[in-house]
Scaffold this active site. Structure first.
Site, PDB file in Angstrom:
ATOM      1  N   ARG A  14       0.835  -1.200   0.000  1.00  0.00           N
ATOM      2  CA  ARG A  14       0.000   0.000   0.000  1.00  0.00           C
ATOM      3  C   ARG A  14       0.872   1.254   0.000  1.00  0.00           C
ATOM      4  O   ARG A  14       0.576   2.228  -0.689  1.00  0.00           O
ATOM      5  CB  ARG A  14      -0.926  -0.026   1.221  1.00  0.00           C
ATOM      6  CG  ARG A  14      -1.798   1.180   1.371  1.00  0.00           C
ATOM      7  CD  ARG A  14      -2.909   1.208   0.359  1.00  0.00           C
ATOM      8  NE  ARG A  14      -3.777   2.343   0.647  1.00  0.00           N
ATOM      9  CZ  ARG A  14      -4.784   2.674  -0.075  1.00  0.00           C
ATOM     10  NH1 ARG A  14      -5.108   1.961  -1.114  1.00  0.00           N
ATOM     11  NH2 ARG A  14      -5.513   3.723   0.222  1.00  0.00           N
ATOM     12  N   ALA A  18       0.814   4.142  -2.792  1.00  0.00           N
ATOM     13  CA  ALA A  18       0.596   5.546  -2.434  1.00  0.00           C
ATOM     14  C   ALA A  18       1.743   6.415  -2.948  1.00  0.00           C
ATOM     15  O   ALA A  18       1.518   7.529  -3.440  1.00  0.00           O
ATOM     16  CB  ALA A  18       0.435   5.685  -0.928  1.00  0.00           C
ATOM     17  N   PHE A  36       3.265  25.767 -11.135  1.00  0.00           N
ATOM     18  CA  PHE A  36       3.995  24.801 -10.320  1.00  0.00           C
ATOM     19  C   PHE A  36       5.458  24.740 -10.762  1.00  0.00           C
ATOM     20  O   PHE A  36       6.361  24.736  -9.927  1.00  0.00           O
ATOM     21  CB  PHE A  36       3.337  23.423 -10.408  1.00  0.00           C
ATOM     22  CG  PHE A  36       4.004  22.382  -9.555  1.00  0.00           C
ATOM     23  CD1 PHE A  36       3.810  22.366  -8.180  1.00  0.00           C
ATOM     24  CD2 PHE A  36       4.828  21.424 -10.106  1.00  0.00           C
ATOM     25  CE1 PHE A  36       4.425  21.423  -7.378  1.00  0.00           C
ATOM     26  CE2 PHE A  36       5.449  20.471  -9.322  1.00  0.00           C
ATOM     27  CZ  PHE A  36       5.245  20.473  -7.953  1.00  0.00           C
ATOM     28  N   LEU A  53      21.640  31.486   4.504  1.00  0.00           N
ATOM     29  CA  LEU A  53      21.473  32.804   5.131  1.00  0.00           C
ATOM     30  C   LEU A  53      21.021  32.742   6.593  1.00  0.00           C
ATOM     31  O   LEU A  53      21.261  33.690   7.337  1.00  0.00           O
ATOM     32  CB  LEU A  53      20.467  33.644   4.332  1.00  0.00           C
ATOM     33  CG  LEU A  53      20.907  34.038   2.924  1.00  0.00           C
ATOM     34  CD1 LEU A  53      19.790  34.787   2.215  1.00  0.00           C
ATOM     35  CD2 LEU A  53      22.179  34.877   2.974  1.00  0.00           C
ATOM     36  N   GLU A  74       0.089  24.951  -3.839  1.00  0.00           N
ATOM     37  CA  GLU A  74      -0.125  25.052  -5.286  1.00  0.00           C
ATOM     38  C   GLU A  74      -0.708  23.753  -5.845  1.00  0.00           C
ATOM     39  O   GLU A  74      -1.577  23.781  -6.724  1.00  0.00           O
ATOM     40  CB  GLU A  74       1.183  25.383  -6.011  1.00  0.00           C
ATOM     41  CG  GLU A  74       1.031  25.521  -7.517  1.00  0.00           C
ATOM     42  CD  GLU A  74       0.123  26.660  -7.932  1.00  0.00           C
ATOM     43  OE1 GLU A  74      -0.747  26.425  -8.812  1.00  0.00           O
ATOM     44  OE2 GLU A  74       0.267  27.773  -7.403  1.00  0.00           O
ATOM     45  N   GLU A  81      -8.740  23.305  -9.295  1.00  0.00           N
ATOM     46  CA  GLU A  81      -8.994  23.800 -10.647  1.00  0.00           C
ATOM     47  C   GLU A  81      -9.274  22.656 -11.612  1.00  0.00           C
ATOM     48  O   GLU A  81     -10.161  22.765 -12.473  1.00  0.00           O
ATOM     49  CB  GLU A  81      -7.809  24.631 -11.137  1.00  0.00           C
ATOM     50  CG  GLU A  81      -7.684  25.961 -10.417  1.00  0.00           C
ATOM     51  CD  GLU A  81      -6.483  26.763 -10.870  1.00  0.00           C
ATOM     52  OE1 GLU A  81      -5.647  26.248 -11.648  1.00  0.00           O
ATOM     53  OE2 GLU A  81      -6.372  27.918 -10.436  1.00  0.00           O
ATOM     54  N   GLU A  90     -18.132  26.396 -18.674  1.00  0.00           N
ATOM     55  CA  GLU A  90     -19.102  27.454 -18.397  1.00  0.00           C
ATOM     56  C   GLU A  90     -18.893  28.015 -16.991  1.00  0.00           C
ATOM     57  O   GLU A  90     -18.485  27.312 -16.079  1.00  0.00           O
ATOM     58  CB  GLU A  90     -20.546  26.950 -18.557  1.00  0.00           C
ATOM     59  CG  GLU A  90     -20.990  25.923 -17.534  1.00  0.00           C
ATOM     60  CD  GLU A  90     -20.559  24.497 -17.869  1.00  0.00           C
ATOM     61  OE1 GLU A  90     -20.693  23.641 -16.988  1.00  0.00           O
ATOM     62  OE2 GLU A  90     -20.066  24.249 -18.969  1.00  0.00           O
ATOM     63  N   ASP A 100     -10.999  30.989  -7.004  1.00  0.00           N
ATOM     64  CA  ASP A 100     -10.437  32.196  -6.391  1.00  0.00           C
ATOM     65  C   ASP A 100      -9.885  31.908  -5.001  1.00  0.00           C
ATOM     66  O   ASP A 100      -8.834  32.426  -4.616  1.00  0.00           O
ATOM     67  CB  ASP A 100     -11.498  33.295  -6.305  1.00  0.00           C
ATOM     68  CG  ASP A 100     -11.870  33.865  -7.669  1.00  0.00           C
ATOM     69  OD1 ASP A 100     -11.152  33.587  -8.650  1.00  0.00           O
ATOM     70  OD2 ASP A 100     -12.893  34.578  -7.742  1.00  0.00           O
TER      71      ASP A 100
END
Length: 123
Positions: A14, A18, A36, A53, A74, A81, A90, A100
């Site tokens: 499994r 996955a 992406f 840094l 993302e 989407e 449509e 949005d």
């Protein structure tokens, strides 16, 4: 044999399945989502830079993780989407709202990364 919910047994097989599905998702995002790809390039530059840094382990982790976090957000936005596009081009108010909101989640994650970098590097 499936459990009472129809799930396959847990275990090494499994886990391998996955992992395979996850890699397929990453490949699909790379092939079909220009945002992406751009964010991966940014992460490949910024995460190592953050490791250089940061002055402490915590700072290095915050700088690197803040930009890495953009990628899973993302991916979720792209998944939303894709599901909406599956149902047709449509316009629908709820579909637009969902897209949005997904975009807003990415925006907020980028803003948090920027604020993290500014807070750490300005101190």
């Amino acid at each position: 044999m499936a459990d009472g919910y129809g799930h396959l047994p847990r275990g090494p097989k499994r886990l391998m399945m996955a992992t395979r599905w996850s890699l397929q998702g990453l490949r699909a995002a790379w092939l079909h989502e220009s945002s992406f790809r751009l964010e991966v390039v940014i992460v490949l530059v910024m995460a190592p830079l953050g490791l250089l840094l940061g002055e402490s382990g915590v700072e290095r982790a915050l700088l690197a993780i803040s930009v890495l976090l953009v990628l899973p957000v993302e991916l979720l936005n792209s998944a939303i989407e894709a599901v909406i596009e599956r149902y047709g081009p449509e316009h629908h108010e709820l579909a637009g709202r969902a897209k949005d909101m997904g975009s807003a989640a990415v925006f907020l994650t980028l803003a948090m990364a920027l604020l993290t970098w500014l807070a750490i590097l300005a101190s």
